[in-house]
Write a protein that holds these residues in place. Structure first.
Motif, PDB file in Angstrom:
ATOM      1  N   THR A  19      -6.673   7.451 -20.257  1.00  0.00           N
ATOM      2  CA  THR A  19      -5.572   8.321 -20.690  1.00  0.00           C
ATOM      3  C   THR A  19      -5.980   9.779 -20.822  1.00  0.00           C
ATOM      4  O   THR A  19      -5.118  10.658 -20.855  1.00  0.00           O
ATOM      5  N   GLY A  20      -7.276  10.030 -20.940  1.00  0.00           N
ATOM      6  CA  GLY A  20      -7.747  11.386 -21.184  1.00  0.00           C
ATOM      7  C   GLY A  20      -7.628  11.825 -22.630  1.00  0.00           C
ATOM      8  O   GLY A  20      -8.008  12.948 -22.983  1.00  0.00           O
ATOM      9  N   GLU A  21      -7.102  10.948 -23.511  1.00  0.00           N
ATOM     10  CA  GLU A  21      -6.889  11.298 -24.909  1.00  0.00           C
ATOM     11  C   GLU A  21      -8.159  11.108 -25.732  1.00  0.00           C
ATOM     12  O   GLU A  21      -8.980  10.230 -25.445  1.00  0.00           O
ATOM     13  N   THR A  22      -8.307  11.935 -26.770  1.00  0.00           N
ATOM     14  CA  THR A  22      -9.395  11.739 -27.725  1.00  0.00           C
ATOM     15  C   THR A  22      -9.281  10.356 -28.353  1.00  0.00           C
ATOM     16  O   THR A  22      -8.183   9.914 -28.706  1.00  0.00           O
ATOM     17  N   TRP A  23     -10.394   9.680 -28.475  1.00  0.00           N
ATOM     18  CA  TRP A  23     -10.428   8.327 -29.043  1.00  0.00           C
ATOM     19  C   TRP A  23     -11.296   8.337 -30.295  1.00  0.00           C
ATOM     20  O   TRP A  23     -12.423   8.847 -30.274  1.00  0.00           O
ATOM     21  N   VAL A  24     -10.764   7.821 -31.378  1.00  0.00           N
ATOM     22  CA  VAL A  24     -11.490   7.785 -32.651  1.00  0.00           C
ATOM     23  C   VAL A  24     -11.828   6.329 -32.980  1.00  0.00           C
ATOM     24  O   VAL A  24     -10.922   5.533 -33.251  1.00  0.00           O
ATOM     25  N   PRO A  25     -13.106   5.958 -32.937  1.00  0.00           N
ATOM     26  CA  PRO A  25     -13.462   4.585 -33.293  1.00  0.00           C
ATOM     27  C   PRO A  25     -13.232   4.311 -34.770  1.00  0.00           C
ATOM     28  O   PRO A  25     -13.651   5.082 -35.637  1.00  0.00           O
ATOM     29  N   ARG A  26     -12.546   3.209 -35.041  1.00  0.00           N
ATOM     30  CA  ARG A  26     -12.323   2.730 -36.404  1.00  0.00           C
ATOM     31  C   ARG A  26     -12.500   1.221 -36.359  1.00  0.00           C
ATOM     32  O   ARG A  26     -11.793   0.532 -35.627  1.00  0.00           O
ATOM     33  N   GLY A  27     -13.440   0.732 -37.111  1.00  0.00           N
ATOM     34  CA  GLY A  27     -13.673  -0.709 -37.068  1.00  0.00           C
ATOM     35  C   GLY A  27     -14.746  -1.133 -38.034  1.00  0.00           C
ATOM     36  O   GLY A  27     -14.997  -0.459 -39.044  1.00  0.00           O
ATOM     37  N   PHE A  28     -15.420  -2.222 -37.703  1.00  0.00           N
ATOM     38  CA  PHE A  28     -16.379  -2.812 -38.634  1.00  0.00           C
ATOM     39  C   PHE A  28     -17.582  -3.374 -37.893  1.00  0.00           C
ATOM     40  O   PHE A  28     -17.514  -3.708 -36.704  1.00  0.00           O
ATOM     41  N   ASN A  29     -18.671  -3.468 -38.614  1.00  0.00           N
ATOM     42  CA  ASN A  29     -19.807  -4.240 -38.148  1.00  0.00           C
ATOM     43  C   ASN A  29     -19.454  -5.714 -38.285  1.00  0.00           C
ATOM     44  O   ASN A  29     -18.802  -6.121 -39.245  1.00  0.00           O
ATOM     45  N   HIS A  30     -19.906  -6.491 -37.315  1.00  0.00           N
ATOM     46  CA  HIS A  30     -19.437  -7.866 -37.186  1.00  0.00           C
ATOM     47  C   HIS A  30     -20.634  -8.810 -37.115  1.00  0.00           C
ATOM     48  O   HIS A  30     -21.560  -8.586 -36.335  1.00  0.00           O
ATOM     49  N   TRP A  31     -20.631  -9.836 -37.936  1.00  0.00           N
ATOM     50  CA  TRP A  31     -21.688 -10.855 -37.959  1.00  0.00           C
ATOM     51  C   TRP A  31     -21.058 -12.225 -38.147  1.00  0.00           C
ATOM     52  O   TRP A  31     -19.977 -12.352 -38.711  1.00  0.00           O
ATOM     53  N   TYR A  90      -7.490  -1.933 -35.776  1.00  0.00           N
ATOM     54  CA  TYR A  90      -8.868  -1.496 -35.528  1.00  0.00           C
ATOM     55  C   TYR A  90      -9.198  -1.616 -34.046  1.00  0.00           C
ATOM     56  O   TYR A  90      -8.670  -2.480 -33.335  1.00  0.00           O
ATOM     57  N   ASP A  91     -10.103  -0.735 -33.581  1.00  0.00           N
ATOM     58  CA  ASP A  91     -10.340  -0.643 -32.138  1.00  0.00           C
ATOM     59  C   ASP A  91     -11.800  -0.779 -31.732  1.00  0.00           C
ATOM     60  O   ASP A  91     -12.112  -0.649 -30.536  1.00  0.00           O
ATOM     61  N   ALA A  92     -12.725  -1.020 -32.673  1.00  0.00           N
ATOM     62  CA  ALA A  92     -14.142  -1.045 -32.312  1.00  0.00           C
ATOM     63  C   ALA A  92     -14.923  -1.961 -33.246  1.00  0.00           C
ATOM     64  O   ALA A  92     -14.585  -2.094 -34.425  1.00  0.00           O
ATOM     65  N   VAL A  93     -15.960  -2.574 -32.704  1.00  0.00           N
ATOM     66  CA  VAL A  93     -16.908  -3.347 -33.509  1.00  0.00           C
ATOM     67  C   VAL A  93     -18.322  -3.042 -33.033  1.00  0.00           C
ATOM     68  O   VAL A  93     -18.537  -2.605 -31.892  1.00  0.00           O
ATOM     69  N   ARG A  94     -19.260  -3.295 -33.913  1.00  0.00           N
ATOM     70  CA  ARG A  94     -20.687  -3.253 -33.561  1.00  0.00           C
ATOM     71  C   ARG A  94     -21.275  -4.603 -33.948  1.00  0.00           C
ATOM     72  O   ARG A  94     -21.020  -5.102 -35.050  1.00  0.00           O
ATOM     73  N   ILE A  95     -22.058  -5.203 -33.050  1.00  0.00           N
ATOM     74  CA  ILE A  95     -22.608  -6.531 -33.302  1.00  0.00           C
ATOM     75  C   ILE A  95     -24.009  -6.606 -32.711  1.00  0.00           C
ATOM     76  O   ILE A  95     -24.300  -6.005 -31.678  1.00  0.00           O
TER      77      ILE A  95
END
Length: 609
Positions: free
Chosen positions: A99-111, A147-152
């Motif tokens: 889209t070319g739009e700025t993207w802001v990650p909002r999410g959680f660490n996941h286990w 939410y749009d992001a996770v880290r695992i």
């Protein structure tokens, strides 16, 4: 994460260094084919290469260099990754390539937690019994809140736990890779992107081929992993196995947001060669005299850049549009650091060199000697906000600092807003669900998904502007000044510690009174009640004069507390009836013939419309 994940850090490597099972040094039959590499050799402090060596290496114990790796693969190239980085109007930022739009990650660490032989690890991707199905449920729940992001952790399975990525023969388990791919499919179906992170690279007989022969008299710990050619070769082998394995099974690679080379990168002062000194040659081919403090720092800075560039190049050769990052916590060597930390942390050279796509910085409110400003000062990243995307990749609220879910929510949102106003580009909370295994922090699902709801884009649309405090405490995280505060090399107790929402921190004036502290509410407010929490270790009279001040400094109302009661905890509370309007600042002057300490000063009421 400082504390929890530290349980897992370096287990496989440290086991080898302490005399555990070692490989014979023979090349594993599943090792990737030889690759042609170029090693750039510089002298300490040199800006330009002094020599260039062309090497053909096989990534096993005989590897002599790892830089500028080029890997040939028959697997078709992956789809372009959706998330990229760029320099925008406000500095480095993430954006959506579609889209070319700025993207802001909002999410959680996941286990999916598991406690095995005393070590906390993850079971999401294990072959056999695992936590994959619950993880897919979690992803759907996160998406329902926006939410749009996770880290695992893509590998946090070791100490002979069942079903890990590498089997007892040193071969990659196909089922493990297939489970990672299935997780990516679920994430993509929920419009969530995934950051894969690691601590130590776990895989006896496969990912210790380069380090085992070098450990542990001359090189040890993370110094061995990141500053030696063998250590870097082991990590190249891991990332090659993971990426080629995922591509081979048709995983949706565009669901990968980033590959994180290390959850928390640091060198270790108490591991060789930093603990032993002398002259050493690092993976970049340069020789350093570690008894010279200048050359010692040069080895760390140049070695860090070489490590990150080499692994980033390896990943990009396989997956060209992927993002690569490295994680950091506040440095114990920072300008306002308190106490000794043998972990040597400085991401500055990495940000300066631009060899990774963004920096992942993590820190938490309520437990350190200062608030966000203190922790950011010790990041070594302040000069790079304009030219580097920086993520707040871990933050959360500890039960020991915040007794109630409302206090935790207020701490979360204010801390995220502080990071956003500093220029950071999104956040990931710790953690989505602790599953009653790791319970030191509040999780997103606690008390009916209270944090998941409060931090969602619907409730917290602008991460730079926190919602009104969930606790109603108008003083929380507001600017505070004082007549005096304790500040030594061993300990610091600044006035902001009296308004950080945590009773585990405090403001101390290391002298007898009168001493004052003043809180700027930053907005004109109607004040109904004030609460002050302290401790009295002796029957020493205590008098406190509280003044409510207007925007022009005029005194609008006063109250005096007087007590001589000794107590490990003393709560002073006064209600203003009727509430006092038009208050901008609150000043408390304490009279006592002893040191003065305030754990928390809380002001309740409502901001003016």
């Amino acid at each position: 994460m400082r504390g929890v994940v530290a349980l897992a850090v370096g287990v496989g490597m440290l086991a080898a260094c302490s005399g555990g099972d070692e490989t014979s040094g023979e090349t594993d039959p599943t090792t990737p084919p030889a690759v042609t590499q170029t090693a750039v050799t510089t002298g300490p402090g040199s800006a330009e290469p002094s020599t260039t060596q062309s090497l053909t290496t096989v990534p096993d114990t005989t590897t002599s260099s790892t830089a500028e790796a080029t890997t040939t693969s028959t697997v078709p190239p992956p789809a372009e990754h959706r998330i990229g980085v760029r320099i925008g109007e406000n500095g480095g930022e993430f954006y959506d390539r579609t889209t070319g739009e700025t993207w802001v990650p909002r999410g959680f660490n996941h286990w999916q937690w598991d406690l095995h032989r005393g070590y906390l690890m993850d079971r999401t991707f294990r072959a056999g019994d695992n936590g994959l199905e619950q993880a897919k449920v979690d992803l759907a729940e996160m998406a329902s809140y926006g939410y749009d992001a996770v880290r695992i952790w893509v590998t946090a399975c070791f100490e002979e736990a069942p079903g890990c990525m590498v089997d007892e023969r040193g071969e990659v388990r196909p089922e493990y890779i297939a489970n990672v791919a299935e997780y990516l499919e679920a994430a993509k179906a929920n419009d969530i992107v995934v950051m894969f992170t690691v601590d130590d690279i776990i895989g006896p007989g496969r990912y210790d081929l380069g380090t085992a022969p070098l450990c542990c008299d001359e090189w040890g710990g993370f110094n061995l992993l990141d500053l030696t050619a063998g250590g870097i070769a082991d990590q190249q082998r891991f990332w090659t196995d993971l990426i080629e394995g995922l591509m081979a099974v048709g995983a949706p690679m565009d669901a990968i947001w980033a590959y994180e080379l290390r959850n928390e990168q640091f060198f270790e002062e108490q591991q060789p060669p930093l603990s032993t000194g002398g002259v050493v040659t690092a993976a970049n081919g340069s020789t350093y005299d570690l008894d010279d403090p200048v050359q010692r720092k040069q080895m760390l800075d140049e070695g860090l850049v070489h490590w990150a560039r080499t692994l980033s190049d390896t990943i990009h050769d396989l997956d060209p549009t992927a993002l690569v990052t490295v994680g950091y916590f506040p440095s114990g060597q920072g300008p306002e650091a308190v106490g000794y930390d043998q972990r040597l942390v400085d991401p500055g050279p990495l940000a300066e060199a631009g060899v990774v796509d963004f920096i992942d910085y993590r820190t938490y409110p309520g437990l350190d000697s200062g608030g966000w400003d203190w922790m950011w000062t010790n990041s070594f990243l302040g000069d790079h906000v304009d030219d580097t995307a920086i993520l707040l990749g871990e933050t959360g609220a500890f039960h020991s600092a915040y007794d109630t879910i409302d206090e935790a929510i207020t701490a979360y949102t204010d801390f995220i807003a502080d990071a956003c106003r500093t220029g950071l580009d999104g956040w990931l909370g710790w953690v989505w669900d602790n599953q009653d295994t790791y319970t030191e922090t509040w999780s997103a699902v606690d008390e009916g998904y209270a944090i998941a709801e409060a931090l969602s884009p619907a409730q917290f649309p602008d991460p730079c502007e926190p919602p009104p405090p969930a606790t109603g405490n108008l003083a929380y995280n507001r600017p505070a000044t004082a007549s005096l505060f304790e500040d030594t090399e061993e300990f610091s107790a600044p006035p902001r510690s009296a308004v950080d929402g945590s009773e585990a921190t405090w403001w101390t004036a290391p002298d007898s009174g009168p001493q004052w502290i003043e809180i700027d509410l930053e907005r004109v407010s109607s004040v109904e009640r004030i609460v002050m929490i302290t401790e009295l270790g002796a029957d020493t009279p205590l008098t406190v004069d509280v003044e409510l001040l207007g925007d022009d400094g005029a005194v609008l109302a006063t109250h005096r507390f007087e007590t001589s009661e000794a107590a490990p905890r003393l709560d002073l509370e006064h209600r203003f009836d009727p509430p006092v309007p038009d208050v901008r600042r609150v000043r408390a002057t304490t009279y006592r013939d002893a040191w003065i300490i305030w754990h928390e000063i809380e002001v309740y009421g409502a901001f003016a419309e």
